[in-house]
Write a protein that holds these residues in place. Structure first.
Motif, PDB file in Angstrom:
ATOM      1  N   ILE A 195       0.853  -1.182   0.000  1.00 35.24           N
ATOM      2  CA  ILE A 195       0.000   0.000   0.000  1.00 35.24           C
ATOM      3  C   ILE A 195       0.888   1.231   0.000  1.00 35.24           C
ATOM      4  O   ILE A 195       1.737   1.384   0.895  1.00 35.24           O
ATOM      5  N   PRO A 196       0.764   2.110  -0.995  1.00 37.87           N
ATOM      6  CA  PRO A 196       1.668   3.255  -1.121  1.00 37.87           C
ATOM      7  C   PRO A 196       1.864   4.058   0.153  1.00 37.87           C
ATOM      8  O   PRO A 196       2.998   4.375   0.528  1.00 37.87           O
ATOM      9  N   ARG A 197       0.786   4.403   0.856  1.00 37.08           N
ATOM     10  CA  ARG A 197       0.949   5.210   2.070  1.00 37.08           C
ATOM     11  C   ARG A 197       1.780   4.468   3.121  1.00 37.08           C
ATOM     12  O   ARG A 197       2.575   5.080   3.845  1.00 37.08           O
ATOM     13  N   ASN A 254       6.440   3.961   6.044  1.00 30.26           N
ATOM     14  CA  ASN A 254       7.040   2.782   6.687  1.00 30.26           C
ATOM     15  C   ASN A 254       6.279   2.375   7.950  1.00 30.26           C
ATOM     16  O   ASN A 254       6.880   1.981   8.967  1.00 30.26           O
ATOM     17  N   ARG A 255       4.957   2.482   7.896  1.00 28.42           N
ATOM     18  CA  ARG A 255       4.125   2.025   9.015  1.00 28.42           C
ATOM     19  C   ARG A 255       2.760   1.619   8.466  1.00 28.42           C
ATOM     20  O   ARG A 255       2.281   2.186   7.482  1.00 28.42           O
ATOM     21  N   PRO A 256       2.115   0.643   9.097  1.00 29.77           N
ATOM     22  CA  PRO A 256       0.813   0.159   8.618  1.00 29.77           C
ATOM     23  C   PRO A 256      -0.263   1.230   8.747  1.00 29.77           C
ATOM     24  O   PRO A 256      -0.136   2.190   9.523  1.00 29.77           O
ATOM     25  N   LEU A 257      -1.338   1.050   7.993  1.00 26.79           N
ATOM     26  CA  LEU A 257      -2.485   1.943   8.108  1.00 26.79           C
ATOM     27  C   LEU A 257      -3.117   1.809   9.495  1.00 26.79           C
ATOM     28  O   LEU A 257      -3.135   0.722  10.067  1.00 26.79           O
ATOM     29  N   PRO A 258      -3.670   2.903  10.030  1.00 26.19           N
ATOM     30  CA  PRO A 258      -4.288   2.831  11.363  1.00 26.19           C
ATOM     31  C   PRO A 258      -5.571   2.008  11.377  1.00 26.19           C
ATOM     32  O   PRO A 258      -5.930   1.432  12.403  1.00 26.19           O
ATOM     33  N   ARG A 259      -6.257   1.952  10.240  1.00 27.19           N
ATOM     34  CA  ARG A 259      -7.485   1.163  10.150  1.00 27.19           C
ATOM     35  C   ARG A 259      -7.473   0.389   8.832  1.00 27.19           C
ATOM     36  O   ARG A 259      -7.096   0.927   7.786  1.00 27.19           O
ATOM     37  N   VAL A 260      -7.908  -0.861   8.899  1.00 27.40           N
ATOM     38  CA  VAL A 260      -7.926  -1.723   7.723  1.00 27.40           C
ATOM     39  C   VAL A 260      -9.256  -2.462   7.676  1.00 27.40           C
ATOM     40  O   VAL A 260     -10.005  -2.507   8.659  1.00 27.40           O
ATOM     41  N   ILE A 288       4.874  -5.508   8.129  1.00 24.77           N
ATOM     42  CA  ILE A 288       6.118  -4.838   7.749  1.00 24.77           C
ATOM     43  C   ILE A 288       5.966  -4.376   6.303  1.00 24.77           C
ATOM     44  O   ILE A 288       5.950  -5.202   5.380  1.00 24.77           O
ATOM     45  N   PRO A 289       5.817  -3.078   6.051  1.00 29.20           N
ATOM     46  CA  PRO A 289       5.567  -2.591   4.681  1.00 29.20           C
ATOM     47  C   PRO A 289       6.587  -3.070   3.648  1.00 29.20           C
ATOM     48  O   PRO A 289       6.219  -3.412   2.527  1.00 29.20           O
ATOM     49  N   ALA A 290       7.868  -3.091   4.018  1.00 26.00           N
ATOM     50  CA  ALA A 290       8.892  -3.507   3.049  1.00 26.00           C
ATOM     51  C   ALA A 290       8.679  -4.954   2.602  1.00 26.00           C
ATOM     52  O   ALA A 290       8.880  -5.283   1.420  1.00 26.00           O
ATOM     53  N   LEU A 291       8.263  -5.829   3.518  1.00 27.52           N
ATOM     54  CA  LEU A 291       8.000  -7.219   3.148  1.00 27.52           C
ATOM     55  C   LEU A 291       6.727  -7.357   2.328  1.00 27.52           C
ATOM     56  O   LEU A 291       6.587  -8.287   1.530  1.00 27.52           O
ATOM     57  N   LEU A 344      17.510  -9.349 -10.455  1.00 24.58           N
ATOM     58  CA  LEU A 344      16.876  -8.405 -11.374  1.00 24.58           C
ATOM     59  C   LEU A 344      15.372  -8.378 -11.158  1.00 24.58           C
ATOM     60  O   LEU A 344      14.750  -7.299 -11.092  1.00 24.58           O
ATOM     61  N   TYR A 345      14.770  -9.534 -11.028  1.00 26.64           N
ATOM     62  CA  TYR A 345      13.329  -9.663 -10.839  1.00 26.64           C
ATOM     63  C   TYR A 345      12.891  -8.945  -9.568  1.00 26.64           C
ATOM     64  O   TYR A 345      11.946  -8.144  -9.584  1.00 26.64           O
ATOM     65  N   LEU A 346      13.594  -9.204  -8.476  1.00 27.98           N
ATOM     66  CA  LEU A 346      13.205  -8.619  -7.193  1.00 27.98           C
ATOM     67  C   LEU A 346      13.478  -7.114  -7.154  1.00 27.98           C
ATOM     68  O   LEU A 346      12.649  -6.331  -6.669  1.00 27.98           O
ATOM     69  N   VAL A 347      14.628  -6.699  -7.669  1.00 24.19           N
ATOM     70  CA  VAL A 347      14.963  -5.269  -7.675  1.00 24.19           C
ATOM     71  C   VAL A 347      13.951  -4.491  -8.508  1.00 24.19           C
ATOM     72  O   VAL A 347      13.503  -3.403  -8.113  1.00 24.19           O
ATOM     73  N   SER A 348      13.569  -5.037  -9.650  1.00 26.82           N
ATOM     74  CA  SER A 348      12.586  -4.360 -10.500  1.00 26.82           C
ATOM     75  C   SER A 348      11.233  -4.266  -9.807  1.00 26.82           C
ATOM     76  O   SER A 348      10.553  -3.238  -9.881  1.00 26.82           O
ATOM     77  N   GLY A 349      10.836  -5.349  -9.122  1.00 26.03           N
ATOM     78  CA  GLY A 349       9.568  -5.333  -8.412  1.00 26.03           C
ATOM     79  C   GLY A 349       9.550  -4.307  -7.293  1.00 26.03           C
ATOM     80  O   GLY A 349       8.570  -3.575  -7.114  1.00 26.03           O
ATOM     81  N   TYR A 350      10.648  -4.233  -6.544  1.00 30.14           N
ATOM     82  CA  TYR A 350      10.728  -3.256  -5.460  1.00 30.14           C
ATOM     83  C   TYR A 350      10.782  -1.835  -6.003  1.00 30.14           C
ATOM     84  O   TYR A 350      10.145  -0.919  -5.456  1.00 30.14           O
ATOM     85  N   ALA A 351      11.551  -1.612  -7.058  1.00 31.30           N
ATOM     86  CA  ALA A 351      11.642  -0.276  -7.643  1.00 31.30           C
ATOM     87  C   ALA A 351      10.288   0.181  -8.158  1.00 31.30           C
ATOM     88  O   ALA A 351       9.899   1.350  -7.989  1.00 31.30           O
ATOM     89  N   ALA A 352       9.547  -0.733  -8.781  1.00 29.76           N
ATOM     90  CA  ALA A 352       8.228  -0.389  -9.316  1.00 29.76           C
ATOM     91  C   ALA A 352       7.271   0.001  -8.199  1.00 29.76           C
ATOM     92  O   ALA A 352       6.542   1.003  -8.303  1.00 29.76           O
ATOM     93  N   ALA A 353       7.257  -0.769  -7.105  1.00 31.50           N
ATOM     94  CA  ALA A 353       6.332  -0.499  -6.005  1.00 31.50           C
ATOM     95  C   ALA A 353       6.675   0.801  -5.289  1.00 31.50           C
ATOM     96  O   ALA A 353       5.809   1.655  -5.056  1.00 31.50           O
ATOM     97  N   TYR A 354       7.941   0.975  -4.929  1.00 30.82           N
ATOM     98  CA  TYR A 354       8.329   2.181  -4.205  1.00 30.82           C
ATOM     99  C   TYR A 354       8.283   3.415  -5.101  1.00 30.82           C
ATOM    100  O   TYR A 354       7.961   4.518  -4.642  1.00 30.82           O
TER     101      TYR A 354
END
Length: 279
Positions: free
Chosen positions: A61-63, A68-74, A99-102, A143-153
């Protein structure tokens, strides 16, 4: 838009990582709420809320990524009625630690529908094996993981207040496509062209992947077609550019596991006039 079927670009070793990625994506999808969705009709409120709760917990989730913290309500998965009598999804404080990064890693293996899954796996299966062959299994996975992380962040930084979950392997696979464009621009790709009544044509990879990238970039600017409003096109663009940069860097550092002298960019092994048909 063209639909690739297979490329004429043989490999020297079995694509174990590509095969494993496809299998893991399929198995994970079968275990998630998206597998129950059918194109025949709209899911009920219970299914919608259950899916929302699942994605709030596991999707990126972008926010959350930016802060770097979960949403207060889900979403909790329960259905409640609004003041107007309409069904809605109940929300509450999350009963879990996220954990947002995971969540970016988890989101790479989540898909919302069969069409979403099969479209992504088609591109990964066609183009991933050659990049795995060129970079080696570990380099390809990175390459696969770096691209996925770069795209999301990258998408999160562009939309830091968005609470819409990001799911799918598209960003990571876009990186594979970008790497393929750099490594094998002249490889031949059998493709179906919808506006020509799906006539199969052999096109160079630079045309197939270049057109794909231009469409993603065009749509990321806000020009979309009906039914595609929920697609994070900017994430595709960022993933593709990341793949291009990684492959350019890998080529500058050294030939890698598959030497360019023995494996030229057009996909023809040295000394062979006409390569065998690939996948």
């Amino acid at each position: 838009m063209v639909i690739p079927i297979h490329d004429v670009n043989p490999v020297r070793r079995a694509p174990l990582v590509t095969t494993a990625l496809v299998l893991v994506n399929v198995v994970v999808f079968l275990l998630t709420p998206g597998a129950a969705a059918t194109p025949a009709g709209e899911p009920g409120p219970g299914a919608v809320c259950g899916q929302a709760a699942f994605y709030d917990r596991y999707a990126a989730i972008p926010r959350e990524l930016v802060g770097n913290r979960p949403l207060p309500r889900v979403a909790t998965g329960r259905v409640v009625e609004t003041a107007g009598g309409r069904p809605a999804c109940a929300t509450d404080r999350p009963p879990y630690a996220k954990i947002p990064a995971l969540s970016v890693l988890y989101a790479m293996f989540l898909h919302g529908s069969w069409l979403h899954l099969l479209g992504n796996m088609l591109y990964l299966w066609i183009f991933g094996n050659n990049i795995e062959d060129r970079l080696g299994r570990l380099g390809y996975l990175l390459l696969y993981l770096v691209s996925g992380y770069a795209a999301a962040y990258g998408f999160a930084l562009a939309a830091p207040e968005s609470t819409t979950p990001l799911i799918g392997a598209s960003g990571a696979i876009a990186g594979v496509l970008g790497a393929y464009l750099v490594a094998f621009p002249r490889a031949r790709v059998w493709s179906l062209v919808p506006f020509l009544f799906f006539i199969p044509l052999v096109l160079p990879a630079w045309a197939v992947l270049g057109l794909w990238f231009l469409l993603q970039w065009f749509y990321s600017l806000g020009y979309t077609v009906p039914g595609t409003g929920s697609v994070a096109y900017l994430a595709h663009v960022i993933g593709f550019v990341t793949g291009v940069l990684v492959m350019l860097l890998a080529r500058a550092v050294g030939p890698g596991p598959a030497s360019p002298g023995r494996y030229p960019p057009d996909g023809r092994p040295a000394g062979v006039g006409r390569p065998p048909r690939g996948r």
